[in-house]
Design an enzyme around this catalytic site. Structure first.
Site, PDB file in Angstrom:
ATOM      1  N   ASP A   2       1.594  -5.896   1.078  1.00  0.00           N
ATOM      2  CA  ASP A   2       2.417  -6.692   0.919  1.00  0.00           C
ATOM      3  C   ASP A   2       1.854  -7.949   0.488  1.00  0.00           C
ATOM      4  OD1 ASP A   2       5.112  -7.570   0.273  1.00  0.00           O
ATOM      5  OD2 ASP A   2       5.638  -7.836   2.230  1.00  0.00           O
ATOM      6  N   ARG A  15       3.668 -13.440 -10.932  1.00  0.00           N
ATOM      7  CA  ARG A  15       3.706 -12.181  -9.927  1.00  0.00           C
ATOM      8  C   ARG A  15       2.635 -11.223 -10.540  1.00  0.00           C
ATOM      9  NH1 ARG A  15       6.990 -11.967  -5.990  1.00  0.00           N
ATOM     10  NH2 ARG A  15       6.805  -9.832  -6.023  1.00  0.00           N
ATOM     11  N   HIS A  19      -0.547  -8.643  -8.590  1.00  0.00           N
ATOM     12  CA  HIS A  19      -0.476  -7.133  -8.706  1.00  0.00           C
ATOM     13  C   HIS A  19      -1.751  -6.685  -9.002  1.00  0.00           C
ATOM     14  CE1 HIS A  19       3.577  -7.104  -7.228  1.00  0.00           C
ATOM     15  NE2 HIS A  19       4.057  -7.149  -8.427  1.00  0.00           N
ATOM     16  N   GLU A  49      13.300   1.062  -3.014  1.00  0.00           N
ATOM     17  CA  GLU A  49      14.070  -0.045  -3.145  1.00  0.00           C
ATOM     18  C   GLU A  49      13.498  -1.064  -4.340  1.00  0.00           C
ATOM     19  OE1 GLU A  49      13.381   1.176  -0.061  1.00  0.00           O
ATOM     20  OE2 GLU A  49      15.174   2.031  -0.020  1.00  0.00           O
ATOM     21  N   TRP A  51      12.633  -0.709  -7.159  1.00  0.00           N
ATOM     22  CA  TRP A  51      13.368  -0.679  -8.650  1.00  0.00           C
ATOM     23  C   TRP A  51      14.437  -1.734  -8.765  1.00  0.00           C
ATOM     24  CZ3 TRP A  51      11.138   2.496 -11.857  1.00  0.00           C
ATOM     25  CH2 TRP A  51      10.702   3.941 -11.302  1.00  0.00           C
ATOM     26  N   LEU A 113     -11.995  11.978   2.124  1.00  0.00           N
ATOM     27  CA  LEU A 113     -10.657  11.175   2.433  1.00  0.00           C
ATOM     28  C   LEU A 113      -9.527  11.774   1.885  1.00  0.00           C
ATOM     29  CD1 LEU A 113      -9.462   8.397   3.544  1.00  0.00           C
ATOM     30  CD2 LEU A 113     -10.046   7.386   1.262  1.00  0.00           C
TER      31      LEU A 113
HETATM   32  C1  IPE Z   1       3.521  -5.966  -2.717  1.00  0.00           C
HETATM   33  O1  IPE Z   1       3.521  -7.131  -3.064  1.00  0.00           O
HETATM   34  C2  IPE Z   1       3.490  -5.100  -3.828  1.00  0.00           C
HETATM   35  C3  IPE Z   1       4.382  -4.193  -4.419  1.00  0.00           C
HETATM   36  C4  IPE Z   1       5.595  -3.978  -3.798  1.00  0.00           C
HETATM   37  C5  IPE Z   1       4.232  -3.391  -5.661  1.00  0.00           C
HETATM   38  P1  IPE Z   1       4.821  -8.190  -3.097  1.00  0.00           P
HETATM   39  O2  IPE Z   1       5.304  -8.114  -4.742  1.00  0.00           O
HETATM   40  O3  IPE Z   1       6.041  -7.660  -2.340  1.00  0.00           O
HETATM   41  O4  IPE Z   1       4.298  -9.465  -2.839  1.00  0.00           O
HETATM   42  P2  IPE Z   1       5.332 -10.663  -2.187  1.00  0.00           P
HETATM   43  O5  IPE Z   1       6.039 -10.233  -1.057  1.00  0.00           O
HETATM   44  O6  IPE Z   1       6.427 -10.900  -3.150  1.00  0.00           O
HETATM   45  O7  IPE Z   1       4.477 -11.771  -1.932  1.00  0.00           O
HETATM   46 MG    MG Z   2       6.722  -8.301  -0.700  1.00  0.00          MG
END
Ligand code: IPE
Ligand code: MG
Length: 231
Positions: A2, A15, A19, A49, A51, A113
């Site tokens: 996260d 954002r 990723h 969730e 989605w 692994l």
């Molecule tokens: C986690 O990072 C990645 C996925 C759920 C794919 P977030 O996208 O939830 O990052 P924040 O929580 O908005 O910082």
């Molecule tokens: Mg998050």
């Protein structure tokens, strides 16, 4: 895993660039775990969730999954990693499902692994799914309800055959399980860190492993029983 979005925002970026950075982190951590002979690693990549996020972000995440799968699978194979996907994968586009299947088939005989990627996964879904399978067996007359115990159940949830996790790590500061491996986490040590996933380096992994090394695992017994050699 996260904190990708916040990591990007802190840098004034989209954002999705978070990723992308998170993917680099994932690659490094998988490699570090393989190198350190960790038996199993399960990563929560996409929850049932997720989605609900803006369509554009979901689309870009799918593109990233697809590209990552295509570019990484031969390296996983070379590193003796066995990959599998857990979750309701039929919700994904056909080419993504095909790549998942291909990666699983290619690496299925690897002995290093055990890497599991949770996609469209939810812990409650997993438990309900197991219950449904057992109900079908009862209906077919191959299982008696009285024979259902925790071992039977364990064989029908995801990750059957892999030991329950010793350590759970959540990055990004939230202190919750968020519908992850609910069945499997019964006795798992929980580690929460404020570090955002793209910043979760091998040093951070060591911090988490050190935390784990300092835990006394009692599984319901007393501390004295655990420390006495032949308790
Ligand atoms: C986690 O990072 C990645 C996925 C759920 C794919 P977030 O996208 O939830 O990052 P924040 O929580 O908005 O910082
Ligand atoms: Mg998050």
């Amino acid at each position: 895993m996260d904190g990708n979005g916040r990591w990007a925002r802190q840098r004034g970026r989209q954002r999705t660039s978070g990723h992308q950075a998170g993917f680099q982190s994932t690659r490094d951590i998988v490699e570090a775990c393989a190198r350190q002979q960790i038996e199993a690693l399960t990563l929560f990549a996409f929850s049932s969730e997720n989605w609900n996020r803006p369509q554009k972000e979901v689309g870009l995440l799918m593109d990233l999954f697809l590209r990552a799968l295509k570019s990484e699978v031969s390296k996983l194979y070379d590193n003796n990693i066995r990959i599998r996907f857990i979750g309701e994968r039929t919700a994904f586009q056909a080419n993504l499902q095909d790549e998942m299947e291909r990666a699983e088939q290619l690496t299925r005989s690897n002995t290093g692994l055990n890497l599991a990627i949770a996609v469209n996964y939810g812990g409650r879904w997993d438990i309900v799914n197991a219950a449904r399978q057992l109900a079908v067996q009862v209906q077919e007359g191959t299982l008696v309800p009285g024979d259902i115990d925790t071992d039977t159940f364990s064989r029908h949830v995801s990750l059957a055959g892999i030991p329950d996790p010793d350590l759970f790590i959540r990055t990004g500061g939230e202190k919750r399980i968020s519908n992850y491996l609910l069945w499997h986490l019964a006795y798992t040590e929980l580690y929460f860190t404020d570090v955002l996933w793209p910043d979760f380096s091998e040093i951070e992994l060591h911090n988490a492993l050190n935390f784990y090394a300092g835990r006394q695992r009692r599984f319901g017994r007393t501390g004295e029983q655990v420390t006495e050699k032949h308790a």
